[in-house]
Scaffold this motif. Structure first.
Motif, short mmCIF file in Angstrom:
data_model
loop_
_atom_site.label_atom_id
_atom_site.label_comp_id
_atom_site.label_asym_id
_atom_site.label_seq_id
_atom_site.Cartn_x
_atom_site.Cartn_y
_atom_site.Cartn_z
N LYS A 2 3.42 59.02 11.41
CA LYS A 2 4.71 59.59 11.01
C LYS A 2 4.96 59.29 9.54
O LYS A 2 4.84 58.16 9.09
N GLU A 25 4.31 55.44 8.93
CA GLU A 25 4.19 54.67 10.17
C GLU A 25 2.88 55.06 10.84
O GLU A 25 2.68 56.22 11.18
N LYS A 27 -0.19 53.38 13.58
CA LYS A 27 -0.59 52.32 14.50
C LYS A 27 0.51 51.26 14.67
O LYS A 27 0.26 50.06 14.62
N ASN A 28 1.75 51.73 14.82
CA ASN A 28 2.90 50.84 15.03
C ASN A 28 3.17 49.91 13.85
O ASN A 28 3.81 48.87 14.01
N GLN A 29 2.69 50.29 12.67
CA GLN A 29 2.99 49.54 11.46
C GLN A 29 3.69 50.46 10.47
O GLN A 29 3.51 51.68 10.50
N MET A 30 4.47 49.84 9.58
CA MET A 30 5.25 50.61 8.62
C MET A 30 4.88 50.18 7.20
O MET A 30 4.95 49.00 6.87
N LYS A 52 11.06 45.87 9.21
CA LYS A 52 9.73 46.33 9.61
C LYS A 52 8.80 46.54 8.43
O LYS A 52 7.61 46.79 8.60
N LYS A 130 -6.26 47.21 12.99
CA LYS A 130 -5.96 48.61 13.32
C LYS A 130 -6.07 49.57 12.15
O LYS A 130 -6.30 50.77 12.34
N GLU A 151 -6.87 54.80 10.11
CA GLU A 151 -6.88 54.08 11.38
C GLU A 151 -8.29 53.65 11.71
O GLU A 151 -9.26 54.35 11.39
N SER A 154 -9.98 53.09 18.05
CA SER A 154 -9.37 52.32 19.13
C SER A 154 -10.39 52.01 20.22
O SER A 154 -11.48 52.58 20.26
N ASN A 300 5.26 64.55 11.50
CA ASN A 300 4.54 63.85 12.57
C ASN A 300 3.19 64.51 12.75
O ASN A 300 3.09 65.73 12.91
#
Length: 301
Positions: A2, A25, A27-30, A52, A130, A151, A154, A300
């Motif tokens: 995002k 944003e 991999k759940n990081q900002m 964050k 990540k 990224e 995974s 997104n």
């Protein structure tokens, strides 16, 4: 993945536009990329949590890309931040921020860690389990880098139905996710690809601002999912681009086409133009997957 555009216009702030700053944003990081004036106001406006943000990347030391940083650093202090903050940027950024803190006798009560950059070659500047971040050397009037966010692949995803059909115990699940084959009690070896699904394709984002047309960055950004590339000028003022070491919309599109990127986002528009739609029109003559950044716009991918 995002991307929130906090500001994407060149030079000075106006009542309706802001200089460069954006939040990625992944991999759940900002990650905060550049920090022009008004960044912290835009963060509040778009309800992005200050807490964050732990890593800030500054492309170069022109004011419209980092004059918001001293204020943001100070606000973190006022909010009682106690977690460390990492700032990546050109040599001199530590001196600039620390001088203001010193003169204002307002040292942070959290650890401020600077990673000063000097290399004119692409280098890895951040990595965790990540995500990786590499520099993209650009061609501007001062030392400037873009940033490539990638990224990591995974773990494979368990096919629960397949695993249960073989009666495999839960204690072996992590080994399976890590790609290992499994040997059953009767000696049969079950190949991993019968027990798992392929992980999603890793995503990538390249930020390139500010820069003159620089086709030698193409190998660094080849095949990225999303490229943000500055497009300060239209063809009517194309002669200004090499003089100021900026790019036109057509030049940004040419880079995107050569690099075969998934999507091009234009930004860093000169405020001399009445409509940013003109930038898209010109870029589409060269490359067919063009989006326009604008303040407050969210992408997104």
């Amino acid at each position: 993945m995002k991307l929130t555009i906090l500001g994407c216009y060149a030079a000075t702030p106006r009542t309706m536009t802001n200089p460069t700053s954006q939040v990625l944003e992944i991999k759940n990081q900002m990650f905060l990329i550049d920090c022009g004036e008004g960044t912290q106001v835009q963060l509040r406006k778009h309800k992005i949590r200050f807490s964050k943000i732990n890593h800030i990347f500054i492309s170069h030391l022109h004011g419209d890309h980092f004059f918001g940083l001293p204020g943001l650093v100070s606000t973190f202090r006022l909010l009682g931040r106690d977690t460390e903050m990492h700032i990546y940027g050109p040599k001199g950024i530590e001196e600039a921020i620390n001088l203001l803190l010193k003169l204002g006798n307002s040292w942070t009560n959290y650890k401020l860690i600077f990673h000063e950059l000097t290399s004119k070659e692409s280098e890895l500047i951040y990595e965790d389990d990540k995500v990786t971040v590499k520099t993209i050397p650009l061609n501007h009037r001062v030392y400037t880098n873009g940033f490539l966010f990638q990224e990591k692949l995974s773990s494979r995803t368990l096919d629960i139905e397949a695993v249960e059909s073989y009666g495999i115990e839960v204690c072996y699940y992590q080994n399976i996710k890590n790609g290992r084959d499994i040997t059953l009690d009767d000696g049969r070896v079950i190949p991993n690809d019968e027990l798992t699904f392929d992980p999603p394709k890793p995503k990538s984002y390249a930020f390139c601002s500010d820069t003159a047309y620089k086709p030698d960055i193409v190998p660094l950004i080849k095949g990225v999912d999303v490229l943000y590339h500055e497009s300060t000028f239209l063809e009517t003022q194309a002669e200004l681009a090499p003089k100021t070491k900026h790019s036109t919309a057509k030049e940004a599109a040419a880079i995107a086409k050569q690099a075969n990127v998934g999507q091009l986002i234009l930004g860093h528009y000169s405020t001399r133009y009445k409509s940013i739609d003109l930038f898209k029109e010109e870029a589409l003559e060269v490359f067919d997957k063009v989006l326009l950044a604008d303040d407050g716009k969210v992408f997104n991918f």
